[in-house]
Write an enzyme that holds these catalytic residues in place. Structure first.
Site, PDB file in Angstrom:
ATOM      1  N   ASP A   1      -4.809  -9.604  13.081  1.00  0.00           N
ATOM      2  CA  ASP A   1      -4.891  -8.188  13.476  1.00  0.00           C
ATOM      3  C   ASP A   1      -3.930  -7.984  14.654  1.00  0.00           C
ATOM      4  OD1 ASP A   1      -5.585  -5.658  14.584  1.00  0.00           O
ATOM      5  OD2 ASP A   1      -7.476  -5.763  13.474  1.00  0.00           O
TER       6      ASP A   1
ATOM      7  N   PHE B   1      -4.434   3.517  14.883  1.00  0.00           N
ATOM      8  CA  PHE B   1      -4.734   4.543  13.889  1.00  0.00           C
ATOM      9  C   PHE B   1      -5.922   4.067  13.055  1.00  0.00           C
ATOM     10  CE2 PHE B   1      -1.594   7.998  13.545  1.00  0.00           C
ATOM     11  CZ  PHE B   1      -0.753   7.619  14.589  1.00  0.00           C
TER      12      PHE B   1
ATOM     13  N   ALA C   1       1.355   1.296  11.721  1.00  0.00           N
ATOM     14  CA  ALA C   1       1.615   0.620  10.444  1.00  0.00           C
ATOM     15  C   ALA C   1       0.325   0.449   9.654  1.00  0.00           C
ATOM     16  CB  ALA C   1       2.239  -0.749  10.706  1.00  0.00           C
TER      17      ALA C   1
ATOM     18  N   LYS D   1     -14.073   1.549  15.534  1.00  0.00           N
ATOM     19  CA  LYS D   1     -12.792   0.834  15.529  1.00  0.00           C
ATOM     20  C   LYS D   1     -12.213   0.778  16.936  1.00  0.00           C
ATOM     21  CE  LYS D   1     -11.111   0.972  11.539  1.00  0.00           C
ATOM     22  NZ  LYS D   1     -10.590   1.486  10.294  1.00  0.00           N
TER      23      LYS D   1
ATOM     24  N   ASN E   1       0.837  -1.213   0.000  1.00  0.00           N
ATOM     25  CA  ASN E   1       0.000   0.000   0.000  1.00  0.00           C
ATOM     26  C   ASN E   1       0.864   1.252   0.000  1.00  0.00           C
ATOM     27  OD1 ASN E   1       0.540   0.821   2.850  1.00  0.00           O
ATOM     28  ND2 ASN E   1      -0.418  -1.163   3.239  1.00  0.00           N
TER      29      ASN E   1
HETATM   30  N1  CTP Z   1      -3.728  -3.061  12.237  1.00  0.00           N
HETATM   31  C1  CTP Z   1      -2.955  -4.085  12.740  1.00  0.00           C
HETATM   32  N2  CTP Z   1      -2.967  -5.306  12.125  1.00  0.00           N
HETATM   33  C2  CTP Z   1      -3.730  -5.535  11.043  1.00  0.00           C
HETATM   34  C3  CTP Z   1      -4.521  -4.492  10.521  1.00  0.00           C
HETATM   35  C4  CTP Z   1      -4.501  -3.274  11.147  1.00  0.00           C
HETATM   36  O1  CTP Z   1      -2.244  -3.880  13.718  1.00  0.00           O
HETATM   37  N3  CTP Z   1      -3.713  -6.712  10.460  1.00  0.00           N
HETATM   38  C5  CTP Z   1      -3.753  -1.765  12.935  1.00  0.00           C
HETATM   39  C6  CTP Z   1      -3.124  -0.623  12.169  1.00  0.00           C
HETATM   40  O2  CTP Z   1      -1.760  -0.479  12.479  1.00  0.00           O
HETATM   41  C7  CTP Z   1      -3.945   0.566  12.646  1.00  0.00           C
HETATM   42  C8  CTP Z   1      -5.315  -0.037  12.860  1.00  0.00           C
HETATM   43  O3  CTP Z   1      -5.098  -1.405  13.107  1.00  0.00           O
HETATM   44  O4  CTP Z   1      -3.528   1.029  13.907  1.00  0.00           O
HETATM   45  C9  CTP Z   1      -6.156   0.129  11.653  1.00  0.00           C
HETATM   46  O5  CTP Z   1      -7.200  -0.730  11.762  1.00  0.00           O
HETATM   47  P1  CTP Z   1      -7.924  -1.368  10.493  1.00  0.00           P
HETATM   48  O6  CTP Z   1      -9.189  -1.938  10.984  1.00  0.00           O
HETATM   49  O7  CTP Z   1      -7.044  -2.193   9.673  1.00  0.00           O
HETATM   50  O8  CTP Z   1      -8.144  -0.086   9.751  1.00  0.00           O
HETATM   51  P2  CTP Z   1      -8.428  -0.011   8.295  1.00  0.00           P
HETATM   52  O9  CTP Z   1      -7.378  -0.697   7.473  1.00  0.00           O
HETATM   53  O10 CTP Z   1      -8.686   1.410   8.066  1.00  0.00           O
HETATM   54  O11 CTP Z   1      -9.734  -0.958   8.355  1.00  0.00           O
HETATM   55  P3  CTP Z   1     -10.913  -1.049   7.369  1.00  0.00           P
HETATM   56  O12 CTP Z   1     -10.245  -1.516   6.138  1.00  0.00           O
HETATM   57  O13 CTP Z   1     -11.807  -2.027   7.997  1.00  0.00           O
HETATM   58  O14 CTP Z   1     -11.439   0.348   7.346  1.00  0.00           O
END
Ligand code: CTP
Length: 411
Positions: free
Chosen positions: A306, A323, A275, A337, A210
């Site tokens: 996660d 974040f 991240a 969230k 990304n």
């Molecule tokens: N995060 C994490 N591990 C993952 C995914 C996300 O630690 N596998 C953390 C990121 O570092 C950030 C937060 O979770 O602090 C973001 O949450 P997430 O639900 O992934 O946010 P988005 O990607 O914005 O989710 P969505 O796609 O559902 O909007």
């Protein structure tokens, strides 16, 4: 460690015989790794030339509020936002008075009014002027507003008298400016920060990733180190060097990042997940490079662990901050969230807009916690990170104090 390294500093010079000391100061600030932009009042130019300061700072010197050429290089509002710190050295009695009044009648005064960066003044004047009740009142009011006063020192003055009013020696100014970035708020704390994107391999040469640049997470790690914490930064692939005083582990995929976090989370006081972790990874990455054959290619994806929710679910969890990158309904999504992942704090930002969010140098955050929220307005990511870390530290200490009080009451 020099906290001045990488900092953007506006050095304001006002009309005082001590202006020659600013030449030394600008050199020392640059040697300490700071980026310096010099702004001079008209009176200052009678004591030292803009050309000298330009040669020493390596940048054009700003002198006038209305100056098409200077505005074209960096407009005054831009300069006010660029600064991590404004230091006025030497600061004359007249300038202190104008600062108290909130005047904007020249570029330097206007900058001091427009900036959200911390402000430090290094007074230099004759003893009589310094001791006059008008100046002492002004100084007291500036202190109340949070302006840092460095000096003045006592000694022989240019006017032939002896007394208080000498500009502080540049070495001491430098040391005290450096200290102003060290809040000590997190001293004794262990902090783990994740940053950057992850790469999910498709085959040995291709991956899904990304647009995250890692800038926000790196700035958070640096701000936490400046607040006195022992910081471990677990980073995906980025083009950034590790901030000074921060230990870094480089990882590739979401799985690697999770492993690294879990291996080091024990005994950690604060966890900040900045991240942009991939939500999906390739189910079975090919061992050999995929060859193009059919018209379409289907790749099966599976959810990644996660990491943030995993840390928040630990029995002895650290203070946990996540974040949220959103393209719409920021507040609703961020609050959801925070609850769904059991976070202490969530910092949300809008992405997909030019100039902020992913890969940009500036950002704006809306931070939510149980029962409250705060908007941190658009600012360079380093400054924003310092404000975020201050907010995180306040909440962390409040929670710890509340727990200690509760433990004492129930003992
Ligand atoms: N995060 C994490 N591990 C993952 C995914 C996300 O630690 N596998 C953390 C990121 O570092 C950030 C937060 O979770 O602090 C973001 O949450 P997430 O639900 O992934 O946010 P988005 O990607 O914005 O989710 P969505 O796609 O559902 O909007």
């Amino acid at each position: 460690m020099s906290y001045l390294s990488g900092k953007n500093i506006v050095l304001g010079i006002t009309g005082s015989i001590a202006a020659y000391k600013s030449a030394e100061l600008v050199r020392e600030l640059r040697e300490a790794g700071a980026e310096v932009r010099v702004v001079m009042t008209e009176a200052a130019t009678s004591f030292i030339t803009p050309l000298t300061m330009q040669a020493l700072s390596g940048k054009p010197v700003h002198t006038r509020l209305v100056d098409d050429e200077a505005e074209a290089v960096m407009g005054h509002i831009q300069l006010a936002r660029w600064a991590d710190l404004i230091v006025v050295a030497p600061a004359s009695a007249d300038f202190l008075a104008r600062l108290v009044q909130g005047r904007a009648n020249d570029l330097l005064a206007a900058l001091c009014l427009a900036t959200s960066a911390p402000l430090a003044v290094v007074p230099a004047m004759n003893t009589g002027m310094w001791e006059h009740p008008a100046t002492q009142d002004n100084v007291a009011r500036l202190r109340q507003r949070g302006v840092r006063l460095l000096g003045p020192a006592e000694g022989d003055l240019a006017c032939g008298e002896y007394g208080t009013g000498r500009m502080l020696e540049t070495g001491l100014v430098l040391q005290q400016l450096g200290d102003s970035f060290d809040t000590g708020q997190l001293s004794g704390c262990r902090v783990v920060v994740t940053a950057g994107p992850t790469r999910e391999p498709i085959d040995p040469v291709r991956y899904i990733s990304n647009r995250s640049s890692g800038k926000m997470g790196y700035a958070v790690a640096q701000a936490a180190a400046e607040a006195g914490a022992d910081v471990l930064l677990i980073s995906g692939p980025v083009a950034l060097t590790a901030p000074q005083g921060v230990k870094r582990i480089l990882v590739e995929s979401a799985g690697d990042m999770q492993e690294a976090v879990m291996a080091d989370i024990d005994g950690c006081d604060l966890f900040v997940a900045a991240a942009a972790v991939a939500d999906y990874t390739i189910d079975r990455p090919a061992v050999q490079k995929l060859k193009k054959r059919a018209r379409d290619l289907q790749i099966a994806l599976k959810r990644t662990p996660d990491i943030l929710a995993g840390v928040a679910a630990l029995p002895d969890r650290p203070f946990t901050v996540g974040f949220a990158a959103e393209t719409e309904d920021l507040e609703v999504n961020a609050r959801k969230k925070r609850l769904s992942k059991s976070l202490d704090l969530v910092a949300a930002n809008l992405v997909g807009q030019p100039g902020t969010g992913f890969d940009a140098d500036e950002n704006r955050l809306h931070v939510f916690w149980e029962g409250g929220s705060r908007l941190l307005p658009t600012a360079p990511k380093q400054r924003l990170a310092r404000e975020l870390v201050r907010l995180i530290a306040d909440h962390y200490h409040n929670r710890r104090n509340a727990r200690e009080t509760h433990a004492k009451d129930s003992a």
